[in-house]
Design a protein around this motif. Structure first.
Motif, PDB file in Angstrom:
ATOM      1  N   ALA A   5       0.828  -1.206   0.000  1.00  0.00           N
ATOM      2  CA  ALA A   5       0.000   0.000   0.000  1.00  0.00           C
ATOM      3  C   ALA A   5       0.862   1.256   0.000  1.00  0.00           C
ATOM      4  O   ALA A   5       0.559   2.244  -0.684  1.00  0.00           O
ATOM      5  N   VAL A   6       1.946   1.243   0.756  1.00  0.00           N
ATOM      6  CA  VAL A   6       2.869   2.385   0.748  1.00  0.00           C
ATOM      7  C   VAL A   6       3.437   2.584  -0.652  1.00  0.00           C
ATOM      8  O   VAL A   6       3.492   3.707  -1.173  1.00  0.00           O
ATOM      9  N   ALA A   7       3.862   1.487  -1.282  1.00  0.00           N
ATOM     10  CA  ALA A   7       4.431   1.567  -2.626  1.00  0.00           C
ATOM     11  C   ALA A   7       3.432   2.119  -3.634  1.00  0.00           C
ATOM     12  O   ALA A   7       3.815   2.760  -4.613  1.00  0.00           O
ATOM     13  N   ALA A  54      -2.205   1.715   4.185  1.00  0.00           N
ATOM     14  CA  ALA A  54      -0.986   1.140   4.756  1.00  0.00           C
ATOM     15  C   ALA A  54      -1.044   1.159   6.273  1.00  0.00           C
ATOM     16  O   ALA A  54      -0.699   0.171   6.939  1.00  0.00           O
ATOM     17  N   CYS A  55      -1.487   2.266   6.833  1.00  0.00           N
ATOM     18  CA  CYS A  55      -1.580   2.376   8.287  1.00  0.00           C
ATOM     19  C   CYS A  55      -2.633   1.415   8.842  1.00  0.00           C
ATOM     20  O   CYS A  55      -2.432   0.789   9.886  1.00  0.00           O
ATOM     21  N   VAL A 100       7.480  -0.971   7.426  1.00  0.00           N
ATOM     22  CA  VAL A 100       6.409  -0.117   6.906  1.00  0.00           C
ATOM     23  C   VAL A 100       6.475   1.264   7.550  1.00  0.00           C
ATOM     24  O   VAL A 100       6.388   2.295   6.867  1.00  0.00           O
ATOM     25  N   ARG A 101       6.647   1.298   8.865  1.00  0.00           N
ATOM     26  CA  ARG A 101       6.680   2.596   9.551  1.00  0.00           C
ATOM     27  C   ARG A 101       7.852   3.445   9.068  1.00  0.00           C
ATOM     28  O   ARG A 101       7.698   4.675   8.872  1.00  0.00           O
ATOM     29  N   ARG A 102       8.996   2.826   8.836  1.00  0.00           N
ATOM     30  CA  ARG A 102      10.136   3.585   8.320  1.00  0.00           C
ATOM     31  C   ARG A 102       9.830   4.163   6.935  1.00  0.00           C
ATOM     32  O   ARG A 102      10.259   5.270   6.608  1.00  0.00           O
ATOM     33  N   SER A 103       9.083   3.417   6.126  1.00  0.00           N
ATOM     34  CA  SER A 103       8.761   3.895   4.781  1.00  0.00           C
ATOM     35  C   SER A 103       7.725   5.018   4.792  1.00  0.00           C
ATOM     36  O   SER A 103       7.505   5.663   3.754  1.00  0.00           O
ATOM     37  N   LEU A 104       7.107   5.267   5.951  1.00  0.00           N
ATOM     38  CA  LEU A 104       6.086   6.307   6.074  1.00  0.00           C
ATOM     39  C   LEU A 104       6.646   7.617   6.638  1.00  0.00           C
ATOM     40  O   LEU A 104       5.876   8.512   6.996  1.00  0.00           O
TER      41      LEU A 104
END
Length: 298
Positions: free
Chosen positions: A230-232, A239-240, A265-269
């Protein structure tokens, strides 16, 4: 050994640190008993100890993120499998051992262990199910070492292995960590690593719909991968939501591999960290339970 069967069942539902202690105690006691036996009895005990040590290594690597401990335990498991003359257990142990260098980015080290695993599998007339799993392990190691195309090719080969399975060679009863839906989970993760985001979201979504609700550990991993996809795709709120759902599974059963997915995931946000949904994720991610688990298991 009946205790080994019980441990395999408990693996999916109990505190990993406590289970690890229990399994290692069994291995220690069994190793003492092994010295006093010979013949068929010795082989049976050695086989049970190889299973137990393999389970201990899995807990150390996947549940507690202790790769150095796991590497040593896999060597011990292989020694027991040799005492038992069990080629298929040897193949399974060597493929698990490949995860250690593979996740560290050491493709050569992973490839060497996987080549040995396949040799043992051939000698043991491994069922298609096991051959497919070894290919899936190889695919994950390839992904983590930056070979996305090679990983996708290995997943395709694993799918072909399962499709052509004639069922003539039974799957060992201790090989309870792999199913067709878990191969699909490997595939979704491989597609994500290769940048095939749309395909990954479709594959992983189908996996999540198929996984039993009791398969808490794998669900946390799949939810984490879906969140990363979802982030991508630029869908921050989704994503959250998915990352929070993964944390919900982890609150039921701790699994370091699942938490690693959420942390990634959190790092990518980071560029969206002021958004309300990311702050809500932080509140959940850094709650008492998850923080204490993360600290105590390191």
């Amino acid at each position: 050994m009946a205790v080994t069967v019980a441990h395999r069942r408990l693996y999916w539902s109990v505190d990993p640190a406590h289970l690890l202690t229990s399994v290692l105690e069994q291995v220690g006691l069994g190793a003492l008993l092994l010295r006093e036996t010979d013949g068929t009895v010795r082989e049976r005990i050695a086989g049970a100890l190889a299973e137990s040590a393999l389970l201990a290594g899995r807990i150390e690597f996947f549940d507690l993120r202790r790769p150095d401990d796991a590497a040593e335990t896999f060597v011990r498991a292989l020694q027991f499998a040799g005492e038992a003359e069990d080629q298929l257990l040897g193949a399974a142990i060597l493929a698990h051992a490949a995860f250690v260098p593979g996740w560290a980015g050491d493709r050569e080290g992973a490839t060497e262990r996987l080549a040995a695993s396949r040799a043992y599998a051939r000698r043991g007339a491994a069922p298609a199910f096991m051959r497919a799993w070894i290919d899936a392990v190889d695919a994950e190691c390839a992904s983590r070492c930056g070979d996305g195309n090679g990983a996708l090719s290995l997943i395709s080969r694993a799918e072909a292995e399962l499709a052509a399975d004639d069922g003539q060679h039974p799957v060992p009863d201790w090989m309870n960590w792999f199913t067709p839906v878990r191969l699909a989970a490997f595939k979704g993760n491989t597609e994500l690593a290769a940048g095939q985001v749309k395909r990954a979201r479709a594959t992983l979504g189908a996996v999540l719909d198929t996984l039993p609700v009791t398969d808490v550990k794998q669900r946390s991993v799949v939810l984490g991968d879906l969140a990363a996809a979802a982030v991508a795709a630029g869908d921050v709120e989704e994503a959250c939501r998915l990352a929070e759902a993964a944390l919900g599974e982890l609150s039921r059963t701790w699994y370091a591999t699942g938490m690693d997915r959420v942390r990634d995931v959190r790092r990518s946000l980071s560029q969206w960290q002021d958004q309300a949904c990311v702050r809500a994720l932080d509140d959940r991610l850094y709650g008492w339970a998850t923080t204490l688990n993360a600290i105590s298991l390191r």
